[in-house]
Design a protein around this motif. Structure first.
Motif, PDB file in Angstrom:
ATOM      1  N   ILE A 197      26.810  46.900  45.569  1.00 47.30           N
ATOM      2  CA  ILE A 197      27.749  45.817  45.295  1.00 47.30           C
ATOM      3  C   ILE A 197      29.204  46.273  45.294  1.00 47.30           C
ATOM      4  O   ILE A 197      30.106  45.505  45.650  1.00 47.30           O
ATOM      5  CB  ILE A 197      27.392  45.137  43.952  1.00 47.30           C
ATOM      6  CG1 ILE A 197      28.155  43.837  43.760  1.00 47.30           C
ATOM      7  CG2 ILE A 197      27.613  46.075  42.779  1.00 47.30           C
ATOM      8  CD1 ILE A 197      27.747  42.749  44.706  1.00 47.30           C
ATOM      9  N   PHE A 198      29.482  47.521  44.924  1.00 53.48           N
ATOM     10  CA  PHE A 198      30.861  48.018  44.915  1.00 53.48           C
ATOM     11  C   PHE A 198      31.492  47.863  46.296  1.00 53.48           C
ATOM     12  O   PHE A 198      32.620  47.370  46.428  1.00 53.48           O
ATOM     13  CB  PHE A 198      30.894  49.488  44.485  1.00 53.48           C
ATOM     14  CG  PHE A 198      32.269  50.111  44.552  1.00 53.48           C
ATOM     15  CD1 PHE A 198      33.140  49.980  43.489  1.00 53.48           C
ATOM     16  CD2 PHE A 198      32.682  50.811  45.678  1.00 53.48           C
ATOM     17  CE1 PHE A 198      34.417  50.543  43.551  1.00 53.48           C
ATOM     18  CE2 PHE A 198      33.939  51.372  45.749  1.00 53.48           C
ATOM     19  CZ  PHE A 198      34.819  51.246  44.680  1.00 53.48           C
ATOM     20  N   PHE A 199      30.775  48.279  47.321  1.00 59.12           N
ATOM     21  CA  PHE A 199      31.327  48.237  48.676  1.00 59.12           C
ATOM     22  C   PHE A 199      31.365  46.814  49.227  1.00 59.12           C
ATOM     23  O   PHE A 199      32.235  46.479  50.037  1.00 59.12           O
ATOM     24  CB  PHE A 199      30.523  49.164  49.586  1.00 59.12           C
ATOM     25  CG  PHE A 199      30.624  50.610  49.197  1.00 59.12           C
ATOM     26  CD1 PHE A 199      31.748  51.355  49.520  1.00 59.12           C
ATOM     27  CD2 PHE A 199      29.626  51.220  48.461  1.00 59.12           C
ATOM     28  CE1 PHE A 199      31.871  52.679  49.136  1.00 59.12           C
ATOM     29  CE2 PHE A 199      29.726  52.544  48.069  1.00 59.12           C
ATOM     30  CZ  PHE A 199      30.853  53.276  48.410  1.00 59.12           C
ATOM     31  N   VAL A 200      30.449  45.975  48.783  1.00 52.02           N
ATOM     32  CA  VAL A 200      30.497  44.563  49.166  1.00 52.02           C
ATOM     33  C   VAL A 200      31.782  43.921  48.644  1.00 52.02           C
ATOM     34  O   VAL A 200      32.481  43.208  49.365  1.00 52.02           O
ATOM     35  CB  VAL A 200      29.262  43.809  48.614  1.00 52.02           C
ATOM     36  CG1 VAL A 200      29.408  42.300  48.823  1.00 52.02           C
ATOM     37  CG2 VAL A 200      27.988  44.313  49.274  1.00 52.02           C
ATOM     38  N   VAL A 201      32.114  44.223  47.388  1.00 53.43           N
ATOM     39  CA  VAL A 201      33.317  43.664  46.780  1.00 53.43           C
ATOM     40  C   VAL A 201      34.583  44.222  47.428  1.00 53.43           C
ATOM     41  O   VAL A 201      35.590  43.507  47.565  1.00 53.43           O
ATOM     42  CB  VAL A 201      33.319  43.932  45.260  1.00 53.43           C
ATOM     43  CG1 VAL A 201      34.644  43.524  44.629  1.00 53.43           C
ATOM     44  CG2 VAL A 201      32.173  43.178  44.593  1.00 53.43           C
ATOM     45  N   GLN A 202      34.543  45.495  47.854  1.00 51.21           N
ATOM     46  CA  GLN A 202      35.730  46.062  48.509  1.00 51.21           C
ATOM     47  C   GLN A 202      36.058  45.349  49.816  1.00 51.21           C
ATOM     48  O   GLN A 202      37.215  45.294  50.237  1.00 51.21           O
ATOM     49  CB  GLN A 202      35.542  47.567  48.752  1.00 51.21           C
ATOM     50  CG  GLN A 202      35.305  48.394  47.507  1.00 51.21           C
ATOM     51  CD  GLN A 202      36.113  47.945  46.319  1.00 51.21           C
ATOM     52  OE1 GLN A 202      37.346  47.905  46.354  1.00 51.21           O
ATOM     53  NE2 GLN A 202      35.418  47.593  45.234  1.00 51.21           N
ATOM     54  N   SER A 394      29.297  33.901  41.529  1.00 51.42           N
ATOM     55  CA  SER A 394      29.710  33.499  40.183  1.00 51.42           C
ATOM     56  C   SER A 394      31.007  34.175  39.757  1.00 51.42           C
ATOM     57  O   SER A 394      31.800  33.585  39.015  1.00 51.42           O
ATOM     58  CB  SER A 394      28.608  33.804  39.169  1.00 51.42           C
ATOM     59  OG  SER A 394      28.326  35.179  39.117  1.00 51.42           O
ATOM     60  N   CYS A 395      31.250  35.392  40.204  1.00 56.29           N
ATOM     61  CA  CYS A 395      32.476  36.101  39.814  1.00 56.29           C
ATOM     62  C   CYS A 395      33.668  35.700  40.690  1.00 56.29           C
ATOM     63  O   CYS A 395      34.756  35.432  40.192  1.00 56.29           O
ATOM     64  CB  CYS A 395      32.255  37.611  39.868  1.00 56.29           C
ATOM     65  SG  CYS A 395      31.143  38.210  38.576  1.00 56.29           S
ATOM     66  N   LEU A 396      33.474  35.639  41.994  1.00 54.43           N
ATOM     67  CA  LEU A 396      34.563  35.251  42.886  1.00 54.43           C
ATOM     68  C   LEU A 396      34.844  33.761  42.801  1.00 54.43           C
ATOM     69  O   LEU A 396      35.969  33.309  43.028  1.00 54.43           O
ATOM     70  CB  LEU A 396      34.260  35.655  44.330  1.00 54.43           C
ATOM     71  CG  LEU A 396      34.655  37.079  44.722  1.00 54.43           C
ATOM     72  CD1 LEU A 396      33.904  38.115  43.886  1.00 54.43           C
ATOM     73  CD2 LEU A 396      34.393  37.333  46.207  1.00 54.43           C
ATOM     74  N   GLY A 397      33.814  32.971  42.450  1.00 55.99           N
ATOM     75  CA  GLY A 397      34.004  31.528  42.308  1.00 55.99           C
ATOM     76  C   GLY A 397      34.935  31.164  41.177  1.00 55.99           C
ATOM     77  O   GLY A 397      35.527  30.076  41.173  1.00 55.99           O
ATOM     78  N   GLY A 398      35.096  32.069  40.207  1.00 56.78           N
ATOM     79  CA  GLY A 398      36.018  31.821  39.106  1.00 56.78           C
ATOM     80  C   GLY A 398      37.462  31.695  39.555  1.00 56.78           C
ATOM     81  O   GLY A 398      38.310  31.177  38.822  1.00 56.78           O
ATOM     82  N   THR A 439      35.097  35.482  49.504  1.00 59.91           N
ATOM     83  CA  THR A 439      33.647  35.302  49.331  1.00 59.91           C
ATOM     84  C   THR A 439      32.929  35.352  50.670  1.00 59.91           C
ATOM     85  O   THR A 439      31.843  35.942  50.780  1.00 59.91           O
ATOM     86  CB  THR A 439      33.337  33.963  48.628  1.00 59.91           C
ATOM     87  OG1 THR A 439      34.087  33.879  47.426  1.00 59.91           O
ATOM     88  CG2 THR A 439      31.858  33.855  48.302  1.00 59.91           C
ATOM     89  N   THR A 440      33.522  34.748  51.689  1.00 59.33           N
ATOM     90  CA  THR A 440      32.915  34.777  53.027  1.00 59.33           C
ATOM     91  C   THR A 440      32.814  36.209  53.543  1.00 59.33           C
ATOM     92  O   THR A 440      31.766  36.627  54.056  1.00 59.33           O
ATOM     93  CB  THR A 440      33.733  33.926  54.014  1.00 59.33           C
ATOM     94  OG1 THR A 440      33.771  32.573  53.546  1.00 59.33           O
ATOM     95  CG2 THR A 440      33.113  33.952  55.404  1.00 59.33           C
TER      96      THR A 440
END
Length: 451
Positions: A197-202, A394-398, A439-440
């Protein structure tokens, strides 16, 4: 009336009250949690299970406090908050931001670098605290340029929310995810031989930096902010010890579990962070010559409300799961998706974005993580893809709305105090675009890595 419907009505009522009365949310979750425990004791074995087949009222109480409430997560949260507060006190983040401004070729690039640094700090520091420490830097730069600070402040909020997802200690949703999915600190980077998930978020961070570079590219002049002296490097060292220590514990867990009792081993990460936090408080008191009142103020101003909020939610979600409601909901979603993995992925992601834009993502993710696990099982696959989609959405949707995250509310309050009140529509124009883009980008990489 079946007990499961009583629990459902209680949970729905609790969530509704949390949404409407945000400032009283801890009272509602605590009361709901206590009521679930009482019902579990009145109807032993129905909600919280039984001990080795023996129905016991006492087991409902001990299970709720000993098993459902994840004390390891709570200790990590309290310890990390304490270390983060000392880190911000040290002025190290502000000094780094000053340096970024000095090396940037233009003000526009400097702003993007500050926003990127805001995201990086937020990987390890609570989002609201990150916004508060970076806001004076942003406001100072905007005043020098005679520039409206609104976009800069929105950027601070959304970038901090984005990166809070990246590691186990970044934000409560990540800690809750780790507890449910049995992830350690290192699993956020590499899990089952795949980038995690770390690299997905980056990927989202990179997309966010490009977005804000386009927004601020017209600022070509060079400017600087007034530099602040660093008080001490010790909190920064403490932060690094925490990060690398958690990583080392993750690597050593299989070996340590052979010699350390399971009960202690399950709390090892939390105990480690709490000990570091205690060292930090002793340093703050002795080295910085703070009296008892000042030390107490530091501890008192930590986000204790979230701790008690989480405790109540842990119990309520445990009750919802115990009566079988989560399994029924997961089966419904599997049926709705017609067995399609891609449709399930899109549904969880989209619903999470929309709901988290208006509802606190902590209770939402606690309810939905077991559902994502059940969906994975129902579709005959692992649950990681769906749980990651839930976490990202849920986190980026905020970032979608001005009240979708606490950092957003704080940012709006700051610009209002500066004489630039921000409307819902204006936030949606910036935050909505940022949410869709980041998010995309994250979802594409997530699908390619984990589908």
């Amino acid at each position: 009336m079946e007990l499961k419907w009583v629990i459902l009505v209680l949970a729905v009522l609790m969530y509704a009250l949390v949404i409407v009365f945000q400032d009283k949310k801890v009272w509602f979750t605590t009361f709901a949690g206590i009521l679930c425990i009482v019902l579990g004791m009145i109807f032993p074995g129905v909600i919280f299970g039984s001990a080795e087949g023996q129905v016991s009222r006492l087991f409902a109480l001990t299970n709720a406090f000993g098993t459902l409430i994840n004390w390891n997560v709570l200790m990590i949260y309290v310890g990390a908050m304490t270390i983060a507060a000392l880190f911000l006190y040290s002025k190290v983040p502000a000094k780094i931001a000053d340096w970024l401004v000095s090396i940037a070729p233009s003000t526009g690039v400097a702003i993007v670098l500050i926003l990127a640094m805001t995201g990086i700090i937020s990987i390890f520091v609570e989002n609201v605290a990150t916004v508060l420490v970076m806001a004076p830097i942003a406001l100072s730069l905007c005043k020098k340029l005679e520039m409206n600070p609104t976009m800069f402040m929105v950027g601070l909020a959304v970038m901090s929310n984005l990166e809070g997802t990246a590691t186990l200690v970044g934000d409560p949703p990540s800690m809750i995810f780790a507890a449910v999915a049995n992830y350690n600190f290192n699993d956020f980077f590499i899990h089952e031989g795949k980038l995690s998930i770390f690299f997905v978020v980056q990927t989202g961070l990179l997309a966010g930096c490009i977005f804000f570079y386009i927004v601020f590219a017209h600022l070509k002049d060079k400017s600087a902010v007034q530099s602040e002296p660093v008080l001490s490097a010790f909190p920064a060292a403490l932060m690094l010890v925490m990060i690398f220590g958690l990583a080392a514990l993750s690597f050593a867990s299989p070996s340590l579990s052979k010699i350390i009792p399971e009960g202690i081993m399950n709390l090892s990460s939390g105990l480690f962070v709490i000990i570091l936090a205690a060292i930090g408080v002793l340093w703050y008191s002795a080295n910085q010559k703070k009296n008892k009142s000042e030390v107490w103020t530091l501890i008192k101003e930590l986000d204790w409300e979230t701790i008690f909020f989480l405790m109540g939610i842990f119990v309520v979600v445990g009750a919802i799961s115990g009566v079988g409601l989560l399994k029924e909901f997961a089966n419904f979603l599997v049926h709705f998706c017609g067995g399609s993995k891609f449709l399930g992925f899109v549904v969880i992601l989209a619903v999470s974005i929309l709901i988290s834009g208006f509802v606190d993502n902590v209770p939402y993710i606690m309810v939905m993580l077991p559902v994502a696990q059940q969906m994975g099982a129902g579709l005959g696959m692992g649950a990681d893809l769906f749980m990651f989609a839930l976490l990202v959405g849920s986190c980026l949707g905020g970032n979608l709305t001005p009240f979708g995250a606490s950092a957003n509310v704080v940012a709006m309050g700051i610009v209002k105090n500066e004489g630039y009140p921000m409307s819902f529509a204006k936030w949606l124009k910036v935050g909505g675009s940022f949410t869709i883009i980041t998010t995309t980008a994250s979802a594409i990489v997530l699908w390619l890595l984990w589908s």
